[in-house]
Write a protein that holds these residues in place. Structure first.
Motif, PDB file in Angstrom:
ATOM      1  N   ALA A  52       0.717  -1.182  -0.175  1.00  0.00           N
ATOM      2  CA  ALA A  52       0.118   0.152  -0.013  1.00  0.00           C
ATOM      3  C   ALA A  52       0.874   1.265   0.014  1.00  0.00           C
ATOM      4  N   VAL A  53       2.009   1.305   0.733  1.00  0.00           N
ATOM      5  CA  VAL A  53       2.934   2.410   0.964  1.00  0.00           C
ATOM      6  C   VAL A  53       3.342   2.737  -0.407  1.00  0.00           C
ATOM      7  N   LEU A  54       3.986   1.503  -0.926  1.00  0.00           N
ATOM      8  CA  LEU A  54       4.633   1.683  -2.451  1.00  0.00           C
ATOM      9  C   LEU A  54       3.781   2.164  -3.677  1.00  0.00           C
ATOM     10  N   ALA A  55       2.381   1.491  -3.486  1.00  0.00           N
ATOM     11  CA  ALA A  55       1.456   2.241  -4.362  1.00  0.00           C
ATOM     12  C   ALA A  55       0.782   3.436  -4.192  1.00  0.00           C
ATOM     13  N   GLY A  56       0.885   4.020  -2.949  1.00  0.00           N
ATOM     14  CA  GLY A  56       0.281   5.283  -2.489  1.00  0.00           C
ATOM     15  C   GLY A  56      -1.198   5.229  -2.364  1.00  0.00           C
ATOM     16  N   VAL A  57      -1.513   3.799  -1.943  1.00  0.00           N
ATOM     17  CA  VAL A  57      -3.053   3.886  -1.518  1.00  0.00           C
ATOM     18  C   VAL A  57      -3.341   3.475  -0.023  1.00  0.00           C
ATOM     19  N   GLY A  58      -4.555   3.530   0.252  1.00  0.00           N
ATOM     20  CA  GLY A  58      -4.823   3.201   1.712  1.00  0.00           C
ATOM     21  C   GLY A  58      -4.565   1.830   2.120  1.00  0.00           C
ATOM     22  N   VAL A  59      -4.382   1.530   3.231  1.00  0.00           N
ATOM     23  CA  VAL A  59      -4.009   0.061   3.495  1.00  0.00           C
ATOM     24  C   VAL A  59      -5.400  -0.705   3.513  1.00  0.00           C
ATOM     25  N   SER A  60      -6.275   0.142   4.060  1.00  0.00           N
ATOM     26  CA  SER A  60      -7.775  -0.949   4.091  1.00  0.00           C
ATOM     27  C   SER A  60      -8.270  -1.055   2.568  1.00  0.00           C
ATOM     28  N   TRP A  61      -7.818   0.067   1.782  1.00  0.00           N
ATOM     29  CA  TRP A  61      -8.289  -0.274   0.287  1.00  0.00           C
ATOM     30  C   TRP A  61      -7.605  -1.329  -0.601  1.00  0.00           C
TER      31      TRP A  61
ATOM     32  N   VAL B  16      -5.006   3.725 -10.195  1.00  0.00           N
ATOM     33  CA  VAL B  16      -4.538   2.985  -9.070  1.00  0.00           C
ATOM     34  C   VAL B  16      -3.999   1.402  -9.572  1.00  0.00           C
ATOM     35  N   LEU B  17      -4.539   1.034 -10.271  1.00  0.00           N
ATOM     36  CA  LEU B  17      -4.047  -0.545 -10.753  1.00  0.00           C
ATOM     37  C   LEU B  17      -2.694  -0.010 -11.329  1.00  0.00           C
ATOM     38  N   ASP B  18      -2.509   0.869 -11.943  1.00  0.00           N
ATOM     39  CA  ASP B  18      -0.918   0.875 -12.463  1.00  0.00           C
ATOM     40  C   ASP B  18      -0.016   1.001 -11.313  1.00  0.00           C
ATOM     41  N   ALA B  19      -0.402   1.987 -10.288  1.00  0.00           N
ATOM     42  CA  ALA B  19       0.265   2.111  -9.189  1.00  0.00           C
ATOM     43  C   ALA B  19       0.659   0.798  -8.512  1.00  0.00           C
ATOM     44  N   VAL B  20      -0.547  -0.246  -8.200  1.00  0.00           N
ATOM     45  CA  VAL B  20      -0.250  -1.258  -7.708  1.00  0.00           C
ATOM     46  C   VAL B  20       0.642  -2.275  -8.641  1.00  0.00           C
ATOM     47  N   ALA B  21       0.537  -2.241 -10.047  1.00  0.00           N
ATOM     48  CA  ALA B  21       1.458  -3.005 -10.775  1.00  0.00           C
ATOM     49  C   ALA B  21       2.730  -2.616 -10.589  1.00  0.00           C
ATOM     50  N   ARG B  22       3.141  -1.286 -10.521  1.00  0.00           N
ATOM     51  CA  ARG B  22       4.583  -0.814 -10.486  1.00  0.00           C
ATOM     52  C   ARG B  22       5.131  -1.274  -9.016  1.00  0.00           C
ATOM     53  N   ALA B  23       4.225  -1.252  -7.970  1.00  0.00           N
ATOM     54  CA  ALA B  23       4.615  -1.851  -6.538  1.00  0.00           C
ATOM     55  C   ALA B  23       5.062  -3.155  -6.352  1.00  0.00           C
ATOM     56  N   LEU B  24       4.211  -4.081  -7.187  1.00  0.00           N
ATOM     57  CA  LEU B  24       4.519  -5.393  -7.456  1.00  0.00           C
ATOM     58  C   LEU B  24       5.624  -5.788  -8.418  1.00  0.00           C
TER      59      LEU B  24
END
Length: 307
Positions: free
Chosen positions: A61-70, A86-94
């Motif tokens: 969540a921190v790496l993607a810049g989103v809330g932990v709950s979300w 948001v999906l792109d941010a998660v993809a980059r984080a992972l």
């Protein structure tokens, strides 16, 4: 009623007729992608012993810049609204590959964005190479959008220690020992370099080559991995490079990045001796010595004297 905190209203769980199988697939996919990464892989400190391998949800969540709950709801396969950003941010984080990123989109119920093919690399015009060569003994080179060298002059190769194995400026900055050792303030410049690369990546959000290149450099350079994880942006087009050359001595350059209108994906990097540093005189003497020492220099001179 439980208060879910930071998640925006549009992203909170709600009833839907969405596919249960798809949501289960999303849950399992995200869990396995998270499990294959360690904190060291993404430039984060390892905090104690872990019961299960991989990153924790809060770290993603921190790496993607989103809330932990979300993010927790997303990974649990809950039916929530998601955006492409948001999906792109998660993809980059992972650290997802492009096929994995597209798979993530489909599991989330979105159509993957069309990846535009990279424009074919234009051959270097003779006039552009003459411009670089005419800039000697000052270093100059041309980079494409991903920082690959398109063309260089002899001064750039000699001063920065570039070899036939150095195809990319970012990779060379972090992995070429000669280049690293020559930069006097390398530790200060490194964050700026990474910030500039992230700035360029942000200008082309649909180009997966930036993420692939960042992943490659992260795998071989812990310094780059740590800086890349900060997500700092530095849109710098000019600055100072202070070098310590093993033969030429102390060299300080002002550098400027210039666009090339006829090559919209490329840019020209010019280096000029900084005033009052003595760089111009040292550069002239050293490059003259380099030219004199070339294998064909002596025979040419002998032929000229004989004529």
């Amino acid at each position: 009623m439980a208060n879910h905190g930071t998640a925006p209203a549009a992203d909170r769980p709600h009833a839907s007729n969405g596919s249960t199988a798809r949501r289960n697939g999303l849950r399992d996919f995200l869990r396995t992608r998270r499990a294959r990464l360690s904190p060291e892989d993404v430039g984060m400190p390892a905090a104690g012993r872990r019961r299960t391998p991989g990153l924790r949800r809060e770290e993603v969540a921190v790496l993607a810049g989103v809330g932990v709950s979300w993010y927790t709801w997303l990974e649990q396969g809950r039916d929530i609204n998601v955006s492409a950003e948001v999906l792109d941010a998660v993809a980059r984080a992972l650290r997802l590959s492009e096929p994995e990123r597209q798979h993530l989109y489909r599991l989330a119920g979105l159509n993957p964005p069309q990846v535009r093919p990279a424009a074919p690399r234009l051959p270097v015009e003779p006039s552009l190479q003459r411009l670089l060569d005419g800039w000697s003994p000052k270093p100059a080179y041309v980079l494409d959008r991903h920082w690959y060298f398109i063309a260089t002059n002899a001064a750039a190769r000699e001063i920065f220690g570039l070899t036939s194995r150095d195809h990319n400026c970012l990779i060379a900055f972090f992995t070429n020992d000669r280049y690293r050792g020559a930069v006097r303030n390398w530790a200060e410049m490194a964050p700026q370099v990474v910030g500039q690369f992230r700035h360029d990546a942000g200008r082309h959000p649909d180009d997966p080559a930036f993420a692939r290149l960042a992943e490659r450099v992260s795998a071989v350079s812990p310094e780059f991995a740590e800086l890349w994880a900060r997500h700092d942006v530095s849109p710098v087009a000019q600055g100072i490079k202070a070098l310590r050359h093993p033969e030429a001595g102390e060299l300080t350059f002002e550098y400027t990045s210039l666009p090339l209108p006829h090559r919209p994906d490329d840019r020209l990097l010019l280096h000029n001796p900084a005033p009052g540093t003595g760089t111009a005189a040292r550069l002239e003497r050293w490059m003259a010595a380099v030219e004199t020492a070339r294998p064909d220099a002596s025979p040419a001179g002998e032929r000229a004297e004989a004529g």
